[in-house]
Design an enzyme around this catalytic site. Structure first.
Site, short mmCIF file in Angstrom:
data_model
loop_
_atom_site.label_atom_id
_atom_site.label_comp_id
_atom_site.label_asym_id
_atom_site.label_seq_id
_atom_site.Cartn_x
_atom_site.Cartn_y
_atom_site.Cartn_z
N ASP A 1 0.88 -1.17 0.00
CA ASP A 1 0.00 0.00 0.00
C ASP A 1 0.92 1.21 0.00
O ASP A 1 1.29 1.72 1.05
CB ASP A 1 -0.91 -0.04 1.22
CG ASP A 1 -1.96 1.06 1.19
OD1 ASP A 1 -2.24 1.58 0.10
OD2 ASP A 1 -2.48 1.40 2.26
N CYS B 1 -4.31 4.92 -3.53
CA CYS B 1 -5.62 5.59 -3.55
C CYS B 1 -5.61 6.62 -4.66
O CYS B 1 -6.26 7.65 -4.58
CB CYS B 1 -5.98 6.20 -2.19
SG CYS B 1 -4.80 7.40 -1.61
#
Length: 138
Positions: free
Chosen positions: A32, A86
């Site tokens: 991530d 994101c």
């Protein structure tokens, strides 16, 4: 959880992921990575929108790739790497995955395996690269 060789192990790291030791191998690795956050602008609001710049994604690309490469180094044979941002920017997503697969021919892109309840689309194969912010010439 105790249980010898089959014991569950989870390692969560916060810091420079490119410097993780490669002495351990894992069945699953989640990368991530830090990103420009353009996919979260609705959640983060106008302040984040005003600060967002095309150059942010370009500046993060190499770091994102280094983290993904380190994640691949930590995989056991047959393991699964999940690369996550994101961001909606292909420079931070498709371009990183492309370069990862180019650098590591032992890896392959696979279906997420979550069935039809999880909506997914194929990644982009081409995109325009914007390099200038708020001037209309990028």
């Amino acid at each position: 959880v105790c249980g010898g060789d089959r014991a569950a192990r989870l390692v969560v790291c916060k810091g420079d992921a490119t410097k993780l030791p490669s002495s351990q191998r894992f069945d699953r690795v989640l990368c991530d990575v830090p990103c420009s956050g353009d996919g979260a602008l609705r959640k983060t609001g106008m302040r984040a929108y005003r600060r967002w710049r095309c150059a942010d994604a370009l500046a993060l690309h190499d770091l994102q790739l280094r983290i993904a490469l380190k994640g691949a180094d930590l995989l056991k044979v047959g393991g699964r790497l999940v690369y996550s941002t994101c961001s909606l920017n292909p420079v931070e997503n498709e371009a990183v995955v492309f370069r990862l697969l180019e650098a590591r021919p032992d890896l392959a892109l696979v279906d997420h395996g979550l069935g039809t309840a999880w909506r997914a689309r194929p990644g982009l194969a081409t995109w325009r690269l914007l390099v200038d912010d708020h001037r209309g010439d990028g």
